[in-house]
Scaffold this motif. Structure first.
Motif, PDB file in Angstrom:
ATOM      1  N   LEU A  16      30.520  74.346  87.408  1.00  0.00           N
ATOM      2  CA  LEU A  16      29.249  74.989  87.070  1.00  0.00           C
ATOM      3  C   LEU A  16      28.235  73.966  86.565  1.00  0.00           C
ATOM      4  CD1 LEU A  16      27.718  77.695  86.769  1.00  0.00           C
ATOM      5  CD2 LEU A  16      28.582  77.787  84.416  1.00  0.00           C
ATOM      6  N   PHE A  38      23.543  81.038  89.972  1.00  0.00           N
ATOM      7  CA  PHE A  38      24.719  80.606  89.216  1.00  0.00           C
ATOM      8  C   PHE A  38      24.599  80.887  87.725  1.00  0.00           C
ATOM      9  CE2 PHE A  38      21.966  76.897  88.930  1.00  0.00           C
ATOM     10  CZ  PHE A  38      22.178  76.410  87.654  1.00  0.00           C
ATOM     11  N   TYR A  47      32.122  81.523  88.346  1.00  0.00           N
ATOM     12  CA  TYR A  47      31.952  80.472  89.345  1.00  0.00           C
ATOM     13  C   TYR A  47      33.290  79.952  89.879  1.00  0.00           C
ATOM     14  CZ  TYR A  47      30.379  76.149  91.556  1.00  0.00           C
ATOM     15  OH  TYR A  47      30.143  75.161  92.464  1.00  0.00           O
TER      16      TYR A  47
END
Length: 359
Positions: free
Chosen positions: A324, A156, A117
């Protein structure tokens, strides 16, 4: 929403504050390199002790640099896996205590997913390095001292491992070659610097062949290369004359990157995906970045792009943890204060395409 992120998975004591999952307000990393350099590698006991000594001041500095007080923080996140168990527990315990004392949400984060990320973060007051935001799905390249992973990211936290190392991680190979030849520590940084003054064609080291083995098209192997550089140097010598350390470094680095890119572009070819997100300490390597840029400029790969994190976010850092964690919070996830650390992550096992087919 301002999130405090804490990262202590190995030998970097790090904390950062990130706003709304994107904007880095502060990023503090206290390195332990001088304490581990005499051993040419991380000593777990030293690492955990230094984290214990430094964690309070590192977090305080991160808050100060962001111009914030503890009551301005909306949530706190920390790495819970994978990593050195003692080191993980220091950051995790501090984060849980911070969250409990402020009665705010706590999020435990897998720092390898966070590395993936990191390329989507940008620093406050600086122009973003990403011309256009990454959209899922995309390919992921995670390369560090402990991991070498090529994966597909569909969200994600929805990661499918396509390929990995069957023996040593890329960063580990850099460190072991540097240690053998007394180049210095950390090996990756030293070899990258030395290679800039060396001849990458002085040695022609072997690239592992998987053509007789099914299911290894996206895998890499570094034990053979490491053995060739350390134990069979004369066998792969091409250039006559004096053997220069810079030539060893340059030739080794070239082969290590060639091995990695072969697997990555195999995955790109088979998947049809048009974006790659890179992450992990090895992605700061200047030769890797240059080779990728050169390859993406060719006619064959012109429709493919690769996004790297800013150099200061390639290694372990708290910003990627906080960034994140924002996505988990938005989704409504919270971690219990009973959450513990894990040295390994069972989910990072190879599963080419899983239930998904190449795009």
């Amino acid at each position: 929403m301002k999130i405090l992120g804490i990262e202590t998975s190995c030998d970097e004591c790090a904390a950062a504050v990130v706003a709304n999952g994107k904007t880095v307000l502060s990023n503090v990393v206290a390195t332990q390199i001088p304490f581990h350099a005499p051993y040419s590698g991380v000593v777990p006991e030293i690492a955990s002790r230094k984290h214990t000594e430094w964690i309070y001041s590192v977090v305080k500095e991160a808050l100060n640099n962001a111009g914030l007080k503890p009551h301005d923080i909306d949530a706190v996140a920390a790495t819970s896996r994978p990593g050195l168990l003692g080191s993980l527990l220091v950051g995790l315990s501090f984060a849980k205590a911070f969250a409990w004392s402020r009665n705010i949400p706590f999020i435990a984060v897998d720092h390898m997913i966070a590395h993936l990320y990191a390329s989507q973060l940008s620093f406050a007051g600086k122009e973003t390095h990403v011309s256009e935001p990454l959209t899922y799905p995309f390919l992921g390249l995670l390369v560090s001292g402990g991991h070498t992973i090529i994966c597909r990211a569909d969200a994600f936290d929805d990661i499918t491992v396509l390929g990995t190392t069957i023996d040593d991680a890329a960063g580990e190979a850099f460190d072991k070659v540097a240690k053998h030849y007394n180049f210095g520590y950390p090996g990756g940084v030293i070899i990258d610097r030395m290679a800039q003054n060396g001849d990458s064609m002085a040695f022609r080291f072997p690239i592992p062949s998987f053509h007789k083995k099914k299911g290894h098209r996206y895998d890499v192997s570094y034990s053979g290369l490491k053995n060739a550089v350390i134990n069979q140097l004369d066998r792969f010598r091409v250039k006559d004359g004096e053997i220069k350390p810079e030539d060893i470094a340059a030739s080794f680095q070239k082969t290590a990157v060639d091995i990695l890119l072969r697997a990555l572009f195999n995955a790109a070819e088979d998947s049809g995906l048009t974006s790659i997100a890179a992450g992990g300490g090895v992605t700061a390597n200047s030769y890797l970045r240059a080779c990728l840029a050169q390859k993406l400029a060719t006619q064959r790969w012109r429709g493919l792009r690769c996004v790297f994190p800013p150099p200061e976010l390639c290694g372990d850092n708290g910003a990627m943890i906080a960034g994140l964690a924002w996505h988990y919070l938005v989704r409504g996830n919270r971690s219990p204060l009973s959450e513990s650390a894990s040295a390994r992550v069972e989910g990072f096992k190879k599963n080419p395409w899983g239930n998904k087919q190449p795009a």
